[in-house]
Enzyme design. Structure first.
Site, PDB file in Angstrom:
ATOM      1  N   HIS A 102       0.960  -1.364   0.007  1.00 41.40           N
ATOM      2  CA  HIS A 102      -0.093  -0.034   0.059  1.00 41.40           C
ATOM      3  C   HIS A 102       1.040   1.318  -0.045  1.00 41.40           C
ATOM      4  CE1 HIS A 102      -4.563   0.913   1.162  1.00 41.40           C
ATOM      5  NE2 HIS A 102      -3.920   1.552  -0.034  1.00 41.40           N
ATOM      6  N   ASP A 125     -10.277  -0.673   3.725  1.00 33.51           N
ATOM      7  CA  ASP A 125      -8.943  -1.196   4.422  1.00 33.51           C
ATOM      8  C   ASP A 125      -9.282  -1.460   5.844  1.00 33.51           C
ATOM      9  OD1 ASP A 125      -6.134  -1.632   5.304  1.00 33.51           O
ATOM     10  OD2 ASP A 125      -5.459   0.006   4.060  1.00 33.51           O
ATOM     11  N   HIS A 127      -6.886  -1.201   7.941  1.00 34.80           N
ATOM     12  CA  HIS A 127      -6.226  -0.369   8.560  1.00 34.80           C
ATOM     13  C   HIS A 127      -6.243   1.210   8.244  1.00 34.80           C
ATOM     14  CE1 HIS A 127      -4.024  -4.458   7.950  1.00 34.80           C
ATOM     15  NE2 HIS A 127      -3.783  -4.240   9.381  1.00 34.80           N
ATOM     16  N   ASP A 129      -3.692   3.276   7.913  1.00 34.39           N
ATOM     17  CA  ASP A 129      -2.368   3.510   7.087  1.00 34.39           C
ATOM     18  C   ASP A 129      -2.102   5.078   7.313  1.00 34.39           C
ATOM     19  OD1 ASP A 129      -2.274   1.050   6.482  1.00 34.39           O
ATOM     20  OD2 ASP A 129      -3.009   1.198   4.410  1.00 34.39           O
ATOM     21  N   HIS A 142       3.916   0.960   4.200  1.00 35.14           N
ATOM     22  CA  HIS A 142       2.647   0.679   3.882  1.00 35.14           C
ATOM     23  C   HIS A 142       1.655   1.053   4.916  1.00 35.14           C
ATOM     24  CE1 HIS A 142       1.791  -3.761   5.233  1.00 35.14           C
ATOM     25  NE2 HIS A 142       2.242  -2.896   6.392  1.00 35.14           N
ATOM     26  N   ASP A 229      -7.443  -1.778  -0.572  1.00 30.46           N
ATOM     27  CA  ASP A 229      -6.608  -2.739   0.240  1.00 30.46           C
ATOM     28  C   ASP A 229      -7.267  -4.062   0.285  1.00 30.46           C
ATOM     29  OD1 ASP A 229      -4.923  -4.097   1.939  1.00 30.46           O
ATOM     30  OD2 ASP A 229      -4.233  -2.506   2.980  1.00 30.46           O
ATOM     31  N   ASP A 231      -6.785  -6.478   2.112  1.00 36.20           N
ATOM     32  CA  ASP A 231      -7.137  -6.888   3.413  1.00 36.20           C
ATOM     33  C   ASP A 231      -8.284  -6.258   4.196  1.00 36.20           C
ATOM     34  OD1 ASP A 231      -6.420  -4.432   4.732  1.00 36.20           O
ATOM     35  OD2 ASP A 231      -4.142  -5.128   5.037  1.00 36.20           O
ATOM     36  N   GLU A 274      -1.961  -4.903  -2.143  1.00 37.77           N
ATOM     37  CA  GLU A 274      -1.575  -5.913  -1.107  1.00 37.77           C
ATOM     38  C   GLU A 274      -2.035  -7.234  -1.465  1.00 37.77           C
ATOM     39  OE1 GLU A 274       0.029  -5.403   1.846  1.00 37.77           O
ATOM     40  OE2 GLU A 274       0.222  -3.227   2.078  1.00 37.77           O
TER      41      GLU A 274
HETATM   42  N1  LIG Z   1      -1.440  -1.452   4.132  1.00 38.07           N
HETATM   43  C1  LIG Z   1      -1.396  -2.035   5.212  1.00 38.07           C
HETATM   44  N2  LIG Z   1      -1.588  -3.347   5.044  1.00 38.07           N
HETATM   45  N3  LIG Z   1      -0.997  -1.624   6.275  1.00 38.07           N
HETATM   46  C2  LIG Z   1      -0.941  -2.365   7.476  1.00 38.07           C
HETATM   47  C3  LIG Z   1      -0.114  -1.572   8.593  1.00 38.07           C
HETATM   48  C4  LIG Z   1      -0.130  -2.172   9.734  1.00 38.07           C
HETATM   49  C5  LIG Z   1       0.422  -1.327  11.040  1.00 38.07           C
HETATM   50  N4  LIG Z   1      -0.768  -0.372  11.142  1.00 38.07           N
HETATM   51  C6  LIG Z   1       1.702  -0.721  10.728  1.00 38.07           C
HETATM   52  O1  LIG Z   1       1.599   0.623  10.757  1.00 38.07           O
HETATM   53  O2  LIG Z   1       2.827  -1.149  10.663  1.00 38.07           O
HETATM   54 MN   LIG Z   2      -3.462  -0.633   3.643  1.00 41.13          MN
HETATM   55 MN   LIG Z   3      -4.224  -2.783   5.358  1.00 38.55          MN
END
Ligand SMILES: NC(=[NH2+])NCCC[C@H](N)C(=O)O
Ligand SMILES: [Mn+2]
Ligand SMILES: [Mn+2]
Length: 302
Positions: A102, A125, A127, A129, A142, A229, A231, A274
């Protein structure tokens, strides 16, 4: 939506530590995306992949920035991506980007937001991010692209494209969040960013969440980017991702979300990121991505 689409692959894996996400663009192409969109009457141009520096052993260990792993390499790829997208936008074609991790959203938004005063962003997502080097638990870039696009983060990332911020906090909608770090929660509160967590999706349903999100963005934005994303989906429907989080959006709910976006006709660019084929089950995740693109670009069940 524009009838001419330009595809760009970004086999980036430097924004995180799991191997395999660099194969995402191939997996999405193998899942038949071009044929699928051509069948819907689009003119597709595949611009191929942005070149990525070879991954270093023990990524980030020797980096000059311990909390920004592979900073220089990630910045370089993203500025190339931003330039490539600007050219697509100039040709009046719709940029459709395949990741890669990402962190590529940094370059996508730098290119895609340029012509707009108020680009809306739908961040689909698990998350947020929204980390910076100071708040990140991992140092993985990411987990930072949305913060970077708000102008928060290392200058070699925020300056890509030559202007900032790329997006304003009031033009962002996050959908599907269920794993937010402390610093991200604080930023969401401070900037008053609209977030539909799994709680809202469970409580009100995807129909209400998407119509709300679309209405929120529709009148105040002059373009909208979808950053999806994989996920964001539940790992049972999209197992091929590096940072899976249980309790996600279902495949069917995601189709509905894409169908509603198609109907609303607000998107000006999109990216699917991702996808990690090494962690996947028979290309299930790339297949899901392509099926969702079908709905996003107007496929009807009957
Ligand atoms: N694009 C993603 N899958 N991001 C996941 C980030 C996970 C966690 N919040 C981090 O900053 O490490
Ligand atoms: Mn993401
Ligand atoms: Mn994510």
């Amino acid at each position: 939506m524009l009838k001419d689409i330009s595809i760009i692959g970004v086999p980036m894996d430097l924004g995180q530590e799991r191997r395999g996400v660099d194969m995402g663009p191939s997996a999405i192409r193998y899942a038949g995306v071009i044929e699928r969109l051509e069948a819907l009457g689009y003119n597709i141009e595949d611009l191929g992949d942005i070149p990525i520096a070879a991954k270093r052993i023990g990524a980030g260990k020797n980096s000059s920035h311990e909390h920004l792993k592979n900073l220089e390499e990630v910045a370089e790829v993203n500025s190339k991506l931003a330039d490539a997208i600007s050219q697509v936008v100039e040709k009046k074609r719709f940029p459709l980007i395949f990741g890669g991790d990402h962190s590529i959203a940094i370059g996508t938004l730098a290119g895609a937001a340029k012509p707009y005063q108020n680009l809306g962003v739908i961040w689909y997502d698990a998350h947020g991010d929204l980390n910076t080097a100071e708040t990140s638990p991992s140092g993985n870039i990411h987990g930072m692209p949305l913060a970077v696009s708000l102008g928060l983060g290392h200058p070699s990332l925020t300056s890509i494209g030559g202007y900032q911020p790329k997006v304003k906090p009031e033009n962002i909608v996050i959908i599907g969040a269920r794993s937010l770090d402390q610093g991200e929660k604080e930023l969401i509160r401070e900037k008053n960013i609209r977030v539909y967590t799994m709680h809202e999706i469970d409580q009100f349903g995807m129909t209400k969440v998407m119509s709300d999100a679309i209405n929120y963005l529709k009148d105040k934005t002059d373009g909208v980017h979808l950053s999806l994303d994989l996920d964001g989906l539940d790992p049972s429907d999209a197992p091929g991702v590096g940072t899976p989080v249980l309790g996600g959006i279902s495949y069917r709910e995601s189709h509905l979300a894409m169908e509603m976006l198609s109907e609303a006709d607000i998107l000006t660019s999109a990216e699917f990121v991702e996808v990690n084929p090494i962690l996947d089950d028979k290309n299930k995740t790339a297949n899901a991505a392509v099926a969702l693109m079908g709905s996003l670009f107007g496929e009807k069940l009957c």
